[in-house]
Structures are given as structure tokens and as C-alpha cells.
Design a protein around this motif. Structure first.
Motif, PDB file in Angstrom:
ATOM      1  N   ARG A 149       2.532   9.418  -5.701  1.00  0.00           N
ATOM      2  CA  ARG A 149       3.105  10.709  -5.340  1.00  0.00           C
ATOM      3  C   ARG A 149       4.172  11.127  -6.352  1.00  0.00           C
ATOM      4  O   ARG A 149       4.282  12.295  -6.733  1.00  0.00           O
ATOM      5  CB  ARG A 149       3.701  10.637  -3.936  1.00  0.00           C
ATOM      6  N   LEU A 150       4.973  10.159  -6.791  1.00  0.00           N
ATOM      7  CA  LEU A 150       6.019  10.452  -7.775  1.00  0.00           C
ATOM      8  C   LEU A 150       5.415  10.860  -9.112  1.00  0.00           C
ATOM      9  O   LEU A 150       5.874  11.806  -9.765  1.00  0.00           O
ATOM     10  CB  LEU A 150       6.917   9.225  -7.951  1.00  0.00           C
ATOM     11  N   ALA A 151       4.359  10.156  -9.542  1.00  0.00           N
ATOM     12  CA  ALA A 151       3.709  10.495 -10.804  1.00  0.00           C
ATOM     13  C   ALA A 151       3.053  11.867 -10.732  1.00  0.00           C
ATOM     14  O   ALA A 151       3.106  12.654 -11.686  1.00  0.00           O
ATOM     15  CB  ALA A 151       2.673   9.428 -11.159  1.00  0.00           C
ATOM     16  N   GLU A 152       2.447  12.156  -9.590  1.00  0.00           N
ATOM     17  CA  GLU A 152       1.808  13.463  -9.432  1.00  0.00           C
ATOM     18  C   GLU A 152       2.845  14.589  -9.441  1.00  0.00           C
ATOM     19  O   GLU A 152       2.627  15.656 -10.018  1.00  0.00           O
ATOM     20  CB  GLU A 152       1.016  13.496  -8.130  1.00  0.00           C
ATOM     21  N   TYR A 168       0.831  -1.204   0.000  1.00  0.00           N
ATOM     22  CA  TYR A 168       0.000   0.000   0.000  1.00  0.00           C
ATOM     23  C   TYR A 168       0.870   1.261   0.000  1.00  0.00           C
ATOM     24  O   TYR A 168       0.618   2.207  -0.748  1.00  0.00           O
ATOM     25  CB  TYR A 168      -0.920  -0.019   1.222  1.00  0.00           C
ATOM     26  N   ARG A 169       1.916   1.265   0.820  1.00  0.00           N
ATOM     27  CA  ARG A 169       2.821   2.416   0.852  1.00  0.00           C
ATOM     28  C   ARG A 169       3.593   2.555  -0.452  1.00  0.00           C
ATOM     29  O   ARG A 169       3.887   3.664  -0.901  1.00  0.00           O
ATOM     30  CB  ARG A 169       3.787   2.270   2.029  1.00  0.00           C
ATOM     31  N   PHE A 170       3.931   1.427  -1.067  1.00  0.00           N
ATOM     32  CA  PHE A 170       4.633   1.470  -2.352  1.00  0.00           C
ATOM     33  C   PHE A 170       3.759   2.121  -3.420  1.00  0.00           C
ATOM     34  O   PHE A 170       4.232   2.941  -4.219  1.00  0.00           O
ATOM     35  CB  PHE A 170       5.023   0.048  -2.770  1.00  0.00           C
ATOM     36  N   LEU A 171       2.472   1.774  -3.442  1.00  0.00           N
ATOM     37  CA  LEU A 171       1.551   2.386  -4.398  1.00  0.00           C
ATOM     38  C   LEU A 171       1.379   3.872  -4.106  1.00  0.00           C
ATOM     39  O   LEU A 171       1.254   4.687  -5.032  1.00  0.00           O
ATOM     40  CB  LEU A 171       0.197   1.667  -4.353  1.00  0.00           C
ATOM     41  N   GLU A 172       1.360   4.237  -2.842  1.00  0.00           N
ATOM     42  CA  GLU A 172       1.275   5.649  -2.480  1.00  0.00           C
ATOM     43  C   GLU A 172       2.492   6.423  -2.979  1.00  0.00           C
ATOM     44  O   GLU A 172       2.363   7.521  -3.526  1.00  0.00           O
ATOM     45  CB  GLU A 172       1.144   5.798  -0.961  1.00  0.00           C
ATOM     46  N   ASP A 173       3.679   5.845  -2.780  1.00  0.00           N
ATOM     47  CA  ASP A 173       4.903   6.503  -3.254  1.00  0.00           C
ATOM     48  C   ASP A 173       4.901   6.649  -4.770  1.00  0.00           C
ATOM     49  O   ASP A 173       5.339   7.677  -5.315  1.00  0.00           O
ATOM     50  CB  ASP A 173       6.134   5.713  -2.808  1.00  0.00           C
ATOM     51  N   THR A 174       4.410   5.614  -5.467  1.00  0.00           N
ATOM     52  CA  THR A 174       4.353   5.672  -6.931  1.00  0.00           C
ATOM     53  C   THR A 174       3.407   6.771  -7.397  1.00  0.00           C
ATOM     54  O   THR A 174       3.727   7.550  -8.314  1.00  0.00           O
ATOM     55  CB  THR A 174       3.898   4.321  -7.496  1.00  0.00           C
TER      56      THR A 174
END
Length: 297
Positions: free
Chosen positions: A98-101, A90-96
Motif C-alpha cells: 500500500r505504501l509503495a502504491e 501478511y498484514r505487513f506485506l499489505e502495508d508495504t
């Protein structure tokens, strides 16, 4: 009755102590894999190797090349999947996200490269004795190019392509400052200890070669296909110093070649020696023709 309650309380406390001790000693079931003398106290998040102290941790990283970072995309069996793995994903998807945004908010992604801005980059490049040229809109190399000039810092940040012919690999570096040396740029790729593990695995041929065997070449632009020549670059100099007095179309492309294959890349000065040799042969033939005419007369 009171004695029974006291004894039960003591037993519970002993059980809790035993459980905590067992948990603490769970990692110490094996010895340190670096020195082999002490019980293990730590476990590397990257490769799960056990160690006993900070010196052994550093030794493990230097010998194995492990960076100590846990692989967030490592495969986990369904039977071993627990709440910790779920939280990690879940945190990995959040980081991804955030990076895309953050990339979408990057002004460079939405800045229209107008003719005025391109001319500005050309003029700035001329001040550094660099002939920077751009292709028309529609070329793939034009679309890929992310090079820009920072007015605030007064320097170029380059889009750079690195090719490793002996490993059939290509990499792209973005926002490379012009004051960075080529040796620093290649550190994540071919450095014996500081290179990234994934890239090191891909570029094994370069890592198995002796140190200092890699050479860097850059193709000379605006030459015919049957007379391709290259510039040999100095890894100790900065990127901008290596590009001085050269022509760059859109962005630089560097060929990192092992010394044993460097003879396939003909340098720019080699054709001058060939041209110096050919006129000599021509004059000798002309002299022989003149002598034959004199004999006939």
C-alpha cells in the motif's frame, strides 16, 4: 442419574472457569518490572516488558526510551511460528504494498522539473533572501533533490541531508517545511527521550554527550577547496531563517558536530581577521625597505 449430570456440568463449568482464570493470570506470573511491587497486568508490544498500571507504562517508556511499537520484522523461530505470526507477516506485506502504491501515485514523483518550474522556485527563494541554485541534469545531487514549493501554502518543503561525523552516519529528510526549527528536525535523532531507538543506537556518541553540546554547521558554497568555510546555524530558529542570505545548491546539507570537534569547522568570518593581520605585516616590511633605501642614499 440427574445428580450425576448436574455434577458433571458443575465440573465442566469449574474447569472452564479455571482455564479462563489461568489465562488471565498467565501474564501475572511475574511482578511489574517498573515498580516491582504489584503483579504485572500488561506487556509492552515493543520490548515485552511487564507493567502493572498506566503510570508504570509511562515510566518504562521514559526510562528505557521504548516507543511501545511492536517490531514487525523481528526474528521468530520456526518452532514458535504460529497463525498469529503468519497473519502479522501478511498484514505487513499489505502495508508495504500500500505504501509503495501510494508513492507511485504521488504527483511529485512524476512531475517534470522543467526550466519554468525551477525558475519559479528560484524567484520564490529570492523573496526569502535566499540564493537557490540548481545543477545541470545528470548530476546525482540533482536527481536526489525532492525540494518543492507549495503554491497553496506558500512555503518550501525541503530535501535535507543530515550528517553526523562523530558517528559516521548520514540521514535524508524529505518534505521538511521551512517553518520547522532545527531543534524539531533533530529531535528524532539526538533528543534524549524522544529520539527513535534505531537512530539512538546508531548515534550513541551524541546521546552520551551532555545536553546542548551539538552544533550545526552548513558549508559555504562557491569557495575554493583550500579555503572551505562554514555557517554556524541556530537550532532555535526555523529552517528558512537559517538559510536566509545564504547560497544553497540543490538542497541544504547540515553537519551536526559535537562541541569538542567544532574547532575543525572554520567559520566564514575567520578569514577576515587573517586578512586584517597580513596587510599590517606587509606595510611594516615596506617601511623597513624604504628606510634601508634612505640609508643607502
Amino acid at each position: 442419574m440427574e445428580s450425576l449430570i448436574v455434577s458433571e456440568t458443575q465440573n465442566d463449568s469449574v474447569d472452564i472457569t479455571d482455564e479462563s482464570t489461568a489465562t488471565k493470570r498467565k501474564i501475572s506470573l511475574s511482578n511489574c518490572e517498573a515498580c516491582g511491587a504489584e503483579e504485572a497486568r500488561y506487556r509492552c508490544p515493543g520490548c515485552l516488558q511487564h507493567s502493572c498500571s498506566l503510570p508504570c507504562v509511562k515510566r518504562h517508556k521514559s526510562e528505557s526510551g521504548c516507543n511501545g511499537v511492536r517490531d514487525k520484522t523481528a526474528f521468530v523461530r520456526l518452532t514458535e511460528f504460529d497463525e498469529i505470526n503468519l497473519l502479522s507477516d501478511y498484514r505487513f506485506l499489505e502495508d508495504t504494498g500500500r505504501l509503495a502504491e501510494g508513492a507511485n501515485r504521488d504527483p511529485l514523483q512524476h512531475r517534470p522539473l522543467t526550466t519554468k518550474y525551477l525558475n519559479l522556485m528560484k524567484n520564490r527563494a529570492r523573496k526569502f533572501n535566499l540564493d537557490l541554485r540548481f545543477l545541470p541534469i545528470g548530476f546525482s545531487r540533482r536527481k536526489e533533490n525532492s525540494t518543492f514549493f507549495s503554491k497553496k501554502e506558500q512555503k518550501f518543503f525541503w530535501h535535507l541531508k543530515l550528517t553526523f561525523p562523530q558517528s559516521h552516519a548520514e540521514y535524508v529528510e524529505k518534505r521538511v517545511p521551512g517553518d520547522r526549527t532545527l531543534e524539531q528536525i533533530l529531535t528524532p535523532y539526538i533528543h534524549p527521550t524522544e529520539s527513535e531507538p534505531v537512530k539512538r543506537q546508531k548515534l550513541q556518541v551524541y546521546h552520551h554527550a551532555p545536553s546542548g553540546q551539538a552544533k550545526i554547521f552548513m558549508k559555504v558554497e562557491n569557495r575554493k577547496s583550500n579555503s572551505v568555510r562554514y555557517h554556524e546555524l541556530d537550532p532555535q530558529k526555523t529552517l528558512l531563517e537559517n538559510l536566509r542570505n545564504k547560497t544553497v545548491i540543490e538542497y541544504p546539507v547540515f553537519h551536526v558536530v559535537l562541541k569538542e570537534n567544532a574547532d575543525k569547522y572554520e567559520l566564514l568570518g575567520q578569514e577576515t581577521r587573517e586578512t586584517h593581520t597580513s596587510p599590517t605585516v606587509g606595510t611594516e616590511v615596506a617601511k623597513e625597505a624604504e628606510e634601508e633605501e634612505e640609508v643607502e642614499e
